[in-house]
Design a protein around this motif. Sequence first.
Motif, mmCIF file in Angstrom:
data_model
loop_
_atom_site.group_PDB
_atom_site.id
_atom_site.type_symbol
_atom_site.label_atom_id
_atom_site.label_comp_id
_atom_site.label_asym_id
_atom_site.label_seq_id
_atom_site.Cartn_x
_atom_site.Cartn_y
_atom_site.Cartn_z
ATOM 1 N N LEU A 54 -20.099 -46.803 36.859
ATOM 2 C CA LEU A 54 -20.599 -45.485 36.487
ATOM 3 C C LEU A 54 -21.612 -44.949 37.485
ATOM 4 O O LEU A 54 -21.856 -43.752 37.532
ATOM 5 C CB LEU A 54 -21.197 -45.517 35.084
ATOM 6 C CG LEU A 54 -20.198 -45.834 33.968
ATOM 7 C CD1 LEU A 54 -20.904 -45.895 32.620
ATOM 8 C CD2 LEU A 54 -19.075 -44.816 33.937
ATOM 9 N N ARG A 55 -22.186 -45.828 38.316
ATOM 10 C CA ARG A 55 -23.124 -45.348 39.332
ATOM 11 C C ARG A 55 -22.398 -44.559 40.419
ATOM 12 O O ARG A 55 -23.017 -43.880 41.216
ATOM 13 C CB ARG A 55 -23.889 -46.522 39.939
ATOM 14 C CG ARG A 55 -24.790 -47.182 38.886
ATOM 15 C CD ARG A 55 -25.494 -48.358 39.421
ATOM 16 N NE ARG A 55 -26.488 -47.954 40.418
ATOM 17 C CZ ARG A 55 -27.092 -48.807 41.215
ATOM 18 N NH1 ARG A 55 -26.808 -50.088 41.161
ATOM 19 N NH2 ARG A 55 -27.973 -48.379 42.087
ATOM 20 N N ARG A 57 -20.124 -42.330 39.559
ATOM 21 C CA ARG A 57 -19.751 -41.062 38.923
ATOM 22 C C ARG A 57 -20.336 -39.904 39.721
ATOM 23 O O ARG A 57 -21.456 -39.980 40.192
ATOM 24 C CB ARG A 57 -20.282 -41.038 37.493
ATOM 25 C CG ARG A 57 -19.957 -39.745 36.782
ATOM 26 C CD ARG A 57 -20.188 -39.866 35.332
ATOM 27 N NE ARG A 57 -19.068 -40.680 34.840
ATOM 28 C CZ ARG A 57 -19.007 -41.200 33.647
ATOM 29 N NH1 ARG A 57 -19.965 -41.019 32.791
ATOM 30 N NH2 ARG A 57 -17.969 -41.909 33.278
ATOM 31 N N SER A 58 -19.561 -38.875 39.891
ATOM 32 C CA SER A 58 -19.940 -37.662 40.624
ATOM 33 C C SER A 58 -20.063 -37.894 42.124
ATOM 34 O O SER A 58 -20.561 -37.034 42.830
ATOM 35 C CB SER A 58 -21.246 -37.075 40.087
ATOM 36 O OG SER A 58 -21.098 -36.755 38.731
ATOM 37 N N CYS A 83 -13.574 -46.654 39.323
ATOM 38 C CA CYS A 83 -14.675 -45.714 39.603
ATOM 39 C C CYS A 83 -14.536 -44.492 38.699
ATOM 40 O O CYS A 83 -14.309 -43.375 39.189
ATOM 41 C CB CYS A 83 -14.634 -45.253 41.063
ATOM 42 S SG CYS A 83 -14.660 -46.506 42.310
ATOM 43 N N PRO A 84 -14.653 -44.649 37.385
ATOM 44 C CA PRO A 84 -14.462 -43.502 36.505
ATOM 45 C C PRO A 84 -15.468 -42.393 36.812
ATOM 46 O O PRO A 84 -16.640 -42.651 36.991
ATOM 47 C CB PRO A 84 -14.677 -44.078 35.101
ATOM 48 C CG PRO A 84 -15.465 -45.318 35.311
ATOM 49 C CD PRO A 84 -15.110 -45.830 36.676
ATOM 50 N N GLY A 85 -14.949 -41.184 36.926
ATOM 51 C CA GLY A 85 -15.812 -40.046 37.193
ATOM 52 C C GLY A 85 -16.065 -39.778 38.663
ATOM 53 O O GLY A 85 -16.662 -38.776 39.010
ATOM 54 N N ALA A 86 -15.612 -40.669 39.521
ATOM 55 C CA ALA A 86 -15.758 -40.444 40.961
ATOM 56 C C ALA A 86 -14.546 -39.675 41.460
ATOM 57 O O ALA A 86 -13.466 -39.757 40.883
ATOM 58 C CB ALA A 86 -15.879 -41.774 41.702
ATOM 59 N N ARG A 145 -10.720 -37.081 41.938
ATOM 60 C CA ARG A 145 -11.149 -36.839 40.558
ATOM 61 C C ARG A 145 -9.994 -37.125 39.613
ATOM 62 O O ARG A 145 -8.871 -36.731 39.879
ATOM 63 C CB ARG A 145 -11.573 -35.369 40.394
ATOM 64 C CG ARG A 145 -12.645 -34.984 41.366
ATOM 65 C CD ARG A 145 -13.977 -34.943 40.678
ATOM 66 N NE ARG A 145 -14.957 -34.577 41.669
ATOM 67 C CZ ARG A 145 -16.043 -35.265 41.911
ATOM 68 N NH1 ARG A 145 -16.290 -36.369 41.243
ATOM 69 N NH2 ARG A 145 -16.908 -34.880 42.801
#
Length: 146
Positions: A54-55, A57-58, A83-86, A145
Amino acid sequence: MVRRDVRQQDTDARPAAEDRLPSPDGYGTVLPAGSVRNVRAPMIMTTFTEALGLRLRSRTVHPVTTHTMSGLGTTERDYAASCPGAGIAEGLAVRGEKVKDAGPATEERPQRTGLTRARPGRHRPRTSPPGGSTAGKRVSRPCRRP
């Protein structure tokens, strides 16, 4: 090494990292780099991306690989899952025996993919994140994404 990697892939192993993992803090883009064996990155890379999870993410992840025949293999799909959210961005795959001749591809890639907006010949890569840490050298590639 290939036999070990196949065994780890077959058992979905998560080898332990010997060193403390670098922090992605201070970076918007991460470039995980490694070799592709048996069509995917070694499982230690999954250990790495899952540990950061999660680190990332974005952030944008750009995979960088060397390979014998399989290009990026499944690294883009694997990193998207870990890498969820990356955002998974275009990666770079260089055939192992052609690494010495890969200069032109590796030099133009940052410009073409937006990793740098510097003019050719004027790019000075940043080797450490804000605050001076050099841990980011082991981090690579933006993710698409989901």
